[in-house]
Design a protein around this motif. Structure first.
Motif, PDB file in Angstrom:
ATOM      1  N   VAL A   1       1.052  -1.385   5.027  1.00  0.00           N
ATOM      2  CA  VAL A   1       1.515  -0.884   3.806  1.00  0.00           C
ATOM      3  C   VAL A   1       2.468   0.251   3.889  1.00  0.00           C
ATOM      4  O   VAL A   1       3.563   0.003   3.152  1.00  0.00           O
ATOM      5  CB  VAL A   1       0.454  -0.566   2.869  1.00  0.00           C
ATOM      6  CG1 VAL A   1       0.706  -0.107   1.309  1.00  0.00           C
ATOM      7  CG2 VAL A   1      -0.814  -1.631   2.754  1.00  0.00           C
ATOM      8  N   PHE A   2       2.115   1.119   4.616  1.00  0.00           N
ATOM      9  CA  PHE A   2       2.985   2.296   4.549  1.00  0.00           C
ATOM     10  C   PHE A   2       4.536   1.672   5.369  1.00  0.00           C
ATOM     11  O   PHE A   2       5.412   2.050   4.866  1.00  0.00           O
ATOM     12  CB  PHE A   2       2.651   3.345   5.508  1.00  0.00           C
ATOM     13  CG  PHE A   2       1.627   4.148   4.780  1.00  0.00           C
ATOM     14  CD1 PHE A   2       1.436   4.325   3.615  1.00  0.00           C
ATOM     15  CD2 PHE A   2       0.651   4.868   5.814  1.00  0.00           C
ATOM     16  CE1 PHE A   2       0.188   4.752   3.023  1.00  0.00           C
ATOM     17  CE2 PHE A   2      -0.181   5.687   5.098  1.00  0.00           C
ATOM     18  CZ  PHE A   2      -0.511   5.480   3.672  1.00  0.00           C
TER      19      PHE A   2
ATOM     20  N   LEU B   1       5.778  -1.404   5.667  1.00  0.00           N
ATOM     21  CA  LEU B   1       6.702  -2.390   4.689  1.00  0.00           C
ATOM     22  C   LEU B   1       7.258  -1.598   3.516  1.00  0.00           C
ATOM     23  O   LEU B   1       8.284  -2.003   3.143  1.00  0.00           O
ATOM     24  CB  LEU B   1       5.295  -3.247   4.025  1.00  0.00           C
ATOM     25  CG  LEU B   1       4.953  -4.328   5.154  1.00  0.00           C
ATOM     26  CD1 LEU B   1       3.982  -5.170   4.565  1.00  0.00           C
ATOM     27  CD2 LEU B   1       6.118  -5.130   5.494  1.00  0.00           C
ATOM     28  N   THR B   2       6.531  -0.469   3.173  1.00  0.00           N
ATOM     29  CA  THR B   2       7.237   0.288   2.153  1.00  0.00           C
ATOM     30  C   THR B   2       8.382   0.999   2.605  1.00  0.00           C
ATOM     31  O   THR B   2       9.511   1.046   1.853  1.00  0.00           O
ATOM     32  CB  THR B   2       6.151   1.682   1.481  1.00  0.00           C
ATOM     33  OG1 THR B   2       5.231   0.879   0.922  1.00  0.00           O
ATOM     34  CG2 THR B   2       6.951   2.199   0.460  1.00  0.00           C
ATOM     35  N   LEU B   3       8.429   1.189   3.947  1.00  0.00           N
ATOM     36  CA  LEU B   3       9.881   1.780   4.281  1.00  0.00           C
ATOM     37  C   LEU B   3      10.705   0.817   4.671  1.00  0.00           C
ATOM     38  O   LEU B   3      11.982   1.085   4.449  1.00  0.00           O
ATOM     39  CB  LEU B   3       9.509   2.580   5.753  1.00  0.00           C
ATOM     40  CG  LEU B   3       8.773   3.853   5.529  1.00  0.00           C
ATOM     41  CD1 LEU B   3       8.243   4.293   7.164  1.00  0.00           C
ATOM     42  CD2 LEU B   3       9.484   4.918   4.928  1.00  0.00           C
TER      43      LEU B   3
ATOM     44  N   ARG C   1      11.072  -2.109   3.204  1.00  0.00           N
ATOM     45  CA  ARG C   1      11.675  -3.002   1.979  1.00  0.00           C
ATOM     46  C   ARG C   1      12.910  -2.317   1.430  1.00  0.00           C
ATOM     47  O   ARG C   1      13.006  -0.900   1.354  1.00  0.00           O
ATOM     48  CB  ARG C   1      10.452  -2.753   1.103  1.00  0.00           C
ATOM     49  CG  ARG C   1      10.951  -3.566  -0.209  1.00  0.00           C
ATOM     50  CD  ARG C   1       9.777  -3.703  -1.212  1.00  0.00           C
ATOM     51  NE  ARG C   1       8.631  -4.439  -0.870  1.00  0.00           N
ATOM     52  CZ  ARG C   1       7.516  -3.552  -0.688  1.00  0.00           C
ATOM     53  NH1 ARG C   1       7.600  -2.461  -1.208  1.00  0.00           N
ATOM     54  NH2 ARG C   1       6.435  -4.156  -0.160  1.00  0.00           N
TER      55      ARG C   1
ATOM     56  N   LYS D   1      15.790  -1.096  -0.677  1.00  0.00           N
ATOM     57  CA  LYS D   1      15.933  -0.578  -1.830  1.00  0.00           C
ATOM     58  C   LYS D   1      16.828  -1.220  -2.800  1.00  0.00           C
ATOM     59  O   LYS D   1      17.901  -1.315  -2.261  1.00  0.00           O
ATOM     60  CB  LYS D   1      16.069   0.884  -1.853  1.00  0.00           C
ATOM     61  CG  LYS D   1      15.961   1.909  -3.030  1.00  0.00           C
ATOM     62  CD  LYS D   1      16.352   3.532  -3.054  1.00  0.00           C
ATOM     63  CE  LYS D   1      16.477   4.144  -4.259  1.00  0.00           C
ATOM     64  NZ  LYS D   1      16.822   5.403  -4.097  1.00  0.00           N
TER      65      LYS D   1
ATOM     66  N   THR E   1      15.028   3.650  10.420  1.00  0.00           N
ATOM     67  CA  THR E   1      13.830   3.056   9.506  1.00  0.00           C
ATOM     68  C   THR E   1      12.819   2.378  10.160  1.00  0.00           C
ATOM     69  O   THR E   1      11.492   2.393  10.041  1.00  0.00           O
ATOM     70  CB  THR E   1      14.567   2.013   8.288  1.00  0.00           C
ATOM     71  OG1 THR E   1      15.548   2.984   7.396  1.00  0.00           O
ATOM     72  CG2 THR E   1      13.365   1.654   7.261  1.00  0.00           C
TER      73      THR E   1
ATOM     74  N   ALA F   1       8.917   3.254  10.805  1.00  0.00           N
ATOM     75  CA  ALA F   1       7.789   2.604  10.608  1.00  0.00           C
ATOM     76  C   ALA F   1       6.820   2.292  11.915  1.00  0.00           C
ATOM     77  O   ALA F   1       5.813   2.164  11.510  1.00  0.00           O
ATOM     78  CB  ALA F   1       8.424   1.148  10.211  1.00  0.00           C
TER      79      ALA F   1
END
Length: 520
Positions: free
Chosen positions: A17-18, A20-22, A24, A26, A94, A98
């Motif tokens: 989750v962490f 994928l947040t990074l 993804r 923006k 990035t 991750a």
């Protein structure tokens, strides 16, 4: 193995989750040039519609097309420049971040669990936890076993040689006559005052033994208190037995209920301890010495007991100058600071004189008086506190810390106030040290008769000449120890008649009356 697979899967899921947040992308904000391009294209379409409807001629339409086309080229150039420069973070950085999150979350949790967790521990249903608690309670060390594990404590003696000799003679007399009830009572009180709690517990155990079925709930509670204090807070099976006997005689005894809650906490039953202590907290009174101890712990106990929305009842009454209050006064001028502290001290002094208070409040008042330089007043309060907490050695030890801060005592416990001491250079207020020394060497019957005679002498003097509140309190306590309740009640009434208008003196007298069982 199932646990480890499940834990690793959960850690991996959270790490993903962490990551994928990074990763993804923006959403980029729209560039102003792109907005301008849309406007210009709409303008060109509008020109063609106006030309078709005949609202403008071909020359005007051409002029507008030329101007709008020039602006479109400028906007398109700005948009191309912005897309070439870019404003996002580097893709490689990035991806590296991750990956680091994945390794740290999964690897770190699996590496820490063997240190912080309990690998191989099984799930404990409530029935099994209760069974383990009962086993812990049944197999815990006895009083003697626990005391053997503690550092040996030296036997304290008074600093003053006269009282040291008297204490030694009292010990010898009681050793020679172990069935002397009054001797054991005096020894228990004075050993506790010196901080010799194990010796005091032995003497109080003899008191309970000699009184047999006539022993009161307070007798059993005092014995348990001395044992717990000597064991540095540990509630042994022997102390628990004394608490149980006290509750059989007086089911609502608050001190016995407090210590029972402490025992339950030590044996992993926060649910039962919470119910006991919450009841004590709500019953009060707020100035009861056990309330402050409960308030410091009950929030955590409620959480352990599964009570998630617990809130303590609001305390009432002033607590006097705290360390924070005194620290806040540091910025004031010297006169203003002293006046502020003095006002807070006066408020606390009035509260303790009229309502009583916790041992922490007594210690705070004595320490604050020492800071102000009022050593005589601090000494008087310390003397009164010793009477108030004479049968509660653990709480008296807390008050003693305030006396040490005030400079009244060294770090070691001070010499106790022996029963009915006289004062040099003044009319005797009761038996002197020499009288007590002589009494310790007499046969039991002669010694009791001598003490009764000296108490009667004190009673006659106070009746004829009057005396201080401390002397009246001493007379009330002595008559109660001798079993003359009627005389103690008469002395209490006379003391109130002489000092009832003085709040501090009245509090001293009423404290003695409470310890004598004359008032609630």
């Amino acid at each position: 193995m199932v646990f480890w697979i499940t834990a690793a899967a959960l850690a991996l899921a959270i790490a993903l989750v962490f990551a994928l947040t990074l990763l993804r992308a923006k959403p980029a904000e729209e560039h102003p040039a792109a907005y301008d391009l849309r406007i210009y294209r709409d303008q060109l379409k509008e020109v063609e519609r106006d030309l078709a409807r005949g609202l403008i001629d071909e020359a005007d339409a051409e002029r507008v097309r030329t101007e709008v086309g020039r602006r479109v080229l400028q906007a398109d150039a700005r948009l191309r420049a912005a897309s070439t420069t870019g404003s996002g973070q580097p893709r490689a950085a990035t991806l590296a971040l991750a990956g680091l999150v994945l390794v740290a979350t999964v690897g770190g949790s699996l590496a820490l669990y063997p240190v912080l967790g309990k690998p191989g521990a099984r799930d404990l249903p409530i029935s099994q936890r209760i069974a383990l608690s009962n086993e812990m309670r049944a197999t815990r060390p006895s009083q003697a076993e626990h005391m053997d594990e503690l550092p040996a404590a030296p036997l304290n003696t008074p600093d003053e040689e006269r009282f040291a000799d008297l204490i030694e003679k009292l010990r010898e007399a009681v050793a020679e006559r172990p069935d002397d009830l009054q001797g054991q009572m005096l020894l228990a009180r004075n050993e506790a005052g010196l901080g010799n709690y194990s010796a005091a517990a032995e003497a109080q155990a003899a008191v309970v033994r000699l009184r047999g079925d006539e022993a009161s709930a307070d007798d059993h509670v005092l014995l348990a208190d001395l044992m717990i204090t000597a064991a540095q807070g540990y509630v042994s099976p022997e102390a628990e037995a004394e608490l149980r006997r006290a509750l059989e005689k007086e089911p609502t005894n608050p001190v016995a209920r407090y210590y029972t809650g402490q025992m339950l906490l030590q044996n992993d039953r926060p649910d039962m301890a919470f119910r006991l202590w919450d009841g004590l907290l709500r019953q009060g009174p707020e100035n009861a010495p056990w309330i402050a101890q409960i308030r410091r712990q009950i929030d955590d106990i409620a959480w352990m007991a599964g009570v998630r929305d617990y809130s303590q009842p609001d305390p009432a009454g002033p607590e006097g100058p705290s360390a924070e209050s005194i620290a806040n006064a540091e910025d004031l001028a010297e006169d203003e600071r002293r006046d502020l502290i003095q006002n807070m001290v006066d408020e606390l002094n009035d509260k303790l004189a009229t309502e009583g208070g916790s041992p922490e409040e007594w210690a705070r008042l004595i320490g604050a008086l020492g800071i102000l330089g009022n050593t005589d007043h601090a000494s008087a309060v310390w003397d009164e506190a010793q009477m108030v907490f004479a049968d509660q050695p653990q709480m008296l030890a807390t008050v003693r810390e305030g006396a040490v801060r005030a400079g009244l005592l060294k770090t070691a416990p001070a010499a106790p106030e022996l029963p009915l001491p006289g004062e040099e250079g003044a009319t005797p207020a009761g038996p002197t040290a020499e009288d007590m020394e002589n009494a310790a060497q007499m046969p039991e019957e002669d010694r009791e008769e001598m003490i009764r005679t000296m108490v009667a002498t004190l009673s006659e003097r106070l009746a004829e000449e009057g005396g201080s509140a401390q002397e009246w309190a001493r007379l009330i306590t002595s008559q109660a120890i001798l079993g003359d309740r009627e005389a103690a009640q008469s002395a209490f009434d006379s003391a109130l008649a002489a000092h009832g208008d003085d709040r501090t003196a009245r509090a001293t007298i009423e404290t003695a009356a409470r310890s004598a069982g004359l008032v609630e």
